[in-house]
Design a protein around this motif. Structure first.
Motif, PDB file in Angstrom:
ATOM      1  N   ILE A   1      -8.752 -67.855  75.739  1.00 53.14           N
ATOM      2  CA  ILE A   1      -7.783 -68.507  74.855  1.00 53.14           C
ATOM      3  C   ILE A   1      -7.244 -67.451  73.893  1.00 53.14           C
ATOM      4  N   PRO A   2      -5.978 -67.058  74.023  1.00 55.93           N
ATOM      5  CA  PRO A   2      -5.412 -66.046  73.112  1.00 55.93           C
ATOM      6  C   PRO A   2      -4.968 -66.678  71.794  1.00 55.93           C
ATOM      7  N   VAL A   3      -5.109 -65.928  70.714  1.00 52.91           N
ATOM      8  CA  VAL A   3      -4.740 -66.419  69.385  1.00 52.91           C
ATOM      9  C   VAL A   3      -3.937 -65.341  68.663  1.00 52.91           C
ATOM     10  N   ALA A   4      -2.806 -65.739  68.103  1.00 48.59           N
ATOM     11  CA  ALA A   4      -1.966 -64.842  67.300  1.00 48.59           C
ATOM     12  C   ALA A   4      -1.871 -65.400  65.877  1.00 48.59           C
ATOM     13  N   HIS A   5      -1.741 -64.519  64.892  1.00 48.38           N
ATOM     14  CA  HIS A   5      -1.587 -64.957  63.499  1.00 48.38           C
ATOM     15  C   HIS A   5      -1.021 -63.799  62.692  1.00 48.38           C
ATOM     16  N   ASN A   6      -0.579 -64.104  61.483  1.00 47.67           N
ATOM     17  CA  ASN A   6       0.021 -63.075  60.623  1.00 47.67           C
ATOM     18  C   ASN A   6      -0.705 -62.946  59.286  1.00 47.67           C
ATOM     19  N   ALA A   7      -2.037 -63.091  59.305  1.00 49.88           N
ATOM     20  CA  ALA A   7      -2.820 -63.055  58.067  1.00 49.88           C
ATOM     21  C   ALA A   7      -2.738 -61.717  57.351  1.00 49.88           C
ATOM     22  N   GLY A   8      -2.404 -60.646  58.080  1.00 56.44           N
ATOM     23  CA  GLY A   8      -2.350 -59.327  57.465  1.00 56.44           C
ATOM     24  C   GLY A   8      -1.330 -59.202  56.354  1.00 56.44           C
ATOM     25  N   TYR A   9      -0.309 -60.069  56.353  1.00 50.24           N
ATOM     26  CA  TYR A   9       0.671 -60.055  55.266  1.00 50.24           C
ATOM     27  C   TYR A   9       0.057 -60.535  53.955  1.00 50.24           C
ATOM     28  N   PHE A  10      -0.879 -61.452  54.054  1.00 51.95           N
ATOM     29  CA  PHE A  10      -1.384 -62.159  52.894  1.00 51.95           C
ATOM     30  C   PHE A  10      -2.737 -61.632  52.416  1.00 51.95           C
ATOM     31  N   TRP A  11      -3.557 -61.185  53.364  1.00 49.15           N
ATOM     32  CA  TRP A  11      -4.859 -60.607  53.038  1.00 49.15           C
ATOM     33  C   TRP A  11      -4.919 -59.290  53.807  1.00 49.15           C
ATOM     34  N   PRO A  12      -4.321 -58.222  53.264  1.00 46.10           N
ATOM     35  CA  PRO A  12      -4.164 -56.973  54.017  1.00 46.10           C
ATOM     36  C   PRO A  12      -5.495 -56.290  54.322  1.00 46.10           C
TER      37      PRO A  12
ATOM     38  N   GLY B   1       1.042 -68.061  50.015  1.00 48.08           N
ATOM     39  CA  GLY B   1       1.911 -68.395  51.131  1.00 48.08           C
ATOM     40  C   GLY B   1       1.174 -69.211  52.166  1.00 48.08           C
ATOM     41  N   ILE B   2       1.742 -69.266  53.362  1.00 48.36           N
ATOM     42  CA  ILE B   2       1.156 -70.033  54.463  1.00 48.36           C
ATOM     43  C   ILE B   2       1.010 -69.115  55.671  1.00 48.36           C
ATOM     44  N   ILE B   3      -0.216 -68.920  56.106  1.00 44.61           N
ATOM     45  CA  ILE B   3      -0.502 -68.103  57.285  1.00 44.61           C
ATOM     46  C   ILE B   3      -0.230 -68.930  58.539  1.00 44.61           C
ATOM     47  N   ASP B   4       0.493 -68.347  59.483  1.00 40.32           N
ATOM     48  CA  ASP B   4       0.765 -69.013  60.761  1.00 40.32           C
ATOM     49  C   ASP B   4      -0.246 -68.580  61.803  1.00 40.32           C
ATOM     50  N   VAL B   5      -0.878 -69.557  62.437  1.00 40.31           N
ATOM     51  CA  VAL B   5      -1.818 -69.313  63.537  1.00 40.31           C
ATOM     52  C   VAL B   5      -1.295 -70.046  64.766  1.00 40.31           C
ATOM     53  N   ILE B   6      -1.208 -69.338  65.881  1.00 40.93           N
ATOM     54  CA  ILE B   6      -0.737 -69.956  67.126  1.00 40.93           C
ATOM     55  C   ILE B   6      -1.781 -69.735  68.215  1.00 40.93           C
ATOM     56  N   ILE B   7      -2.216 -70.847  68.810  1.00 39.65           N
ATOM     57  CA  ILE B   7      -3.174 -70.803  69.912  1.00 39.65           C
ATOM     58  C   ILE B   7      -2.401 -70.871  71.220  1.00 39.65           C
ATOM     59  N   GLY B   8      -2.660 -69.916  72.103  1.00 40.32           N
ATOM     60  CA  GLY B   8      -1.896 -69.836  73.345  1.00 40.32           C
ATOM     61  C   GLY B   8      -2.495 -70.657  74.476  1.00 40.32           C
ATOM     62  N   PRO B   9      -1.737 -70.828  75.549  1.00 39.70           N
ATOM     63  CA  PRO B   9      -2.222 -71.543  76.727  1.00 39.70           C
ATOM     64  C   PRO B   9      -3.438 -70.851  77.330  1.00 39.70           C
ATOM     65  N   MET B  10      -4.305 -71.626  77.918  1.00 34.75           N
ATOM     66  CA  MET B  10      -5.520 -71.102  78.529  1.00 34.75           C
ATOM     67  C   MET B  10      -5.182 -70.153  79.667  1.00 34.75           C
TER      68      MET B  10
ATOM     69  N   ASP C   1       5.294 -62.073  63.235  1.00 35.43           N
ATOM     70  CA  ASP C   1       4.969 -60.768  62.641  1.00 35.43           C
ATOM     71  C   ASP C   1       5.736 -59.693  63.387  1.00 35.43           C
ATOM     72  N   PRO C   2       7.056 -59.631  63.173  1.00 34.69           N
ATOM     73  CA  PRO C   2       7.876 -58.686  63.943  1.00 34.69           C
ATOM     74  C   PRO C   2       7.474 -57.244  63.713  1.00 34.69           C
ATOM     75  N   PRO C   3       7.679 -56.363  64.729  1.00 34.24           N
ATOM     76  CA  PRO C   3       7.375 -54.938  64.544  1.00 34.24           C
ATOM     77  C   PRO C   3       8.094 -54.364  63.329  1.00 34.24           C
ATOM     78  N   SER C   4       7.506 -53.340  62.735  1.00 34.77           N
ATOM     79  CA  SER C   4       8.028 -52.764  61.492  1.00 34.77           C
ATOM     80  C   SER C   4       9.501 -52.369  61.598  1.00 34.77           C
ATOM     81  N   ASN C   5       9.895 -51.811  62.730  1.00 28.04           N
ATOM     82  CA  ASN C   5      11.268 -51.330  62.849  1.00 28.04           C
ATOM     83  C   ASN C   5      12.259 -52.454  63.113  1.00 28.04           C
ATOM     84  N   ASP C   6      11.764 -53.709  63.245  1.00 26.76           N
ATOM     85  CA  ASP C   6      12.649 -54.857  63.430  1.00 26.76           C
ATOM     86  C   ASP C   6      12.864 -55.641  62.145  1.00 26.76           C
ATOM     87  N   ARG C   7      12.239 -55.212  61.059  1.00 27.86           N
ATOM     88  CA  ARG C   7      12.339 -55.983  59.812  1.00 27.86           C
ATOM     89  C   ARG C   7      13.553 -55.561  58.997  1.00 27.86           C
TER      90      ARG C   7
END
Length: 250
Positions: free
Chosen positions: A188-199, A208-217, A244-250
């Motif tokens: 089960i893959p999991v993506a999130h962007n917590a690094g913005y808020f708790w580096p 803020g609000i951390i986004d967590v997305i659980i992927g398909p099995m 959490d876009p790559p640095s050069n896309d921000r």
């Protein structure tokens, strides 16, 4: 999602300091409480010790105004699986206890040496490896991971091996994929962007609000280790572009 009206740096520091003190006190309390439960079953120890995470999430929300939201609960199967989680922060090591069923983690053995915190970790039957052990460590992950999965526990791995800064992806190591391939349990893959808020190595906790997305099995039977890793990596990398876009896309 960062809040539009950020407090001043001095206020952020003060709030983070109060949270850190509260976290330290709760860690000591739960560590001693957990030690008292050492003779009891894993289920009883786990049920008590995960309350530490609940306390710290309450502190984060009330003191630092930091919360989270989860998408993809429907992808969590009924039986145990191997979780491949993006690694950006210390936050996800607490959050996964709130999101998934009873679990153990693959982690560095040195973490168990940390006073109080390490004691609590040791009581939760982790797979504690020496990263320098090479093949021995890999065999340990497979052998002990199989035992944990067959006992009905989920196994959490951070396949990048270390926390990565926001906007960056690390190469997936083979430990988690080898376990999944050897046992046939799904990933089960999991993506999130917590690094913005708790580096990583950061003291300030940003509101803020951390986004967590659980992927398909991801089914692992009849797949190679490389195929499992590639499937998980591709999903996490693509999903991270959304939250959490790559640095050069921000």
């Amino acid at each position: 999602m960062l809040l539009s009206n950020q407090p001043s740096q001095s206020e952020l520091f003060l709030r983070s300091l109060v949270f850190t003190i509260g976290q330290a006190i709760s860690t000591i309390v739960f560590a001693f409480g957990g030690l008292c439960l050492a003779p009891f079953s894993f289920t009883q120890r786990y049920g008590f010790l995960i309350q530490w995470g609940r306390v710290n999430f309450w502190l984060l929300k009330k003191i630092c105004n930091l919360d989270f939201r989860v998408q993809g609960f429907e992808h969590i199967p009924l039986g145990p699986a191997v979780v491949f989680c993006k690694h950006q922060s210390a936050w996800e090591t607490i959050a996964l206890q709130r999101i998934f069923p009873p679990q153990i983690w693959v982690l560095r053995k040195s973490l168990l040496w940390i006073p109080f915190f390490g004691w609590g970790l040791a009581l939760l039957d982790p797979i504690a490896i020496d990263r320098k052990a090479g093949r021995k460590a890999l065999n340990q992950i497979i052998e002990q991971g199989k035992q944990r999965l067959e006992a009905g526990r989920w196994v959490v791995v951070f396949p990048e091996g270390t926390r990565m800064p926001p906007g960056e992806m690390g190469k997936f190591k083979v430990g988690g994929a080898s376990l999944a391939q050897a046992t046939g349990y799904p990933v089960i893959p999991v993506a999130h962007n917590a690094g913005y808020f708790w580096p990583k190595r950061g003291f300030i906790k940003y509101p803020g609000i951390i986004d967590v997305i659980i992927g398909p099995m991801i089914e692992t039977k009849e797949k190679t280790v490389d195929e499992i890793n590639q499937a998980a990596y591709s999903w996490v990398a693509e999903t991270m572009k959304l939250i959490d876009p790559p640095s050069n896309d921000r």
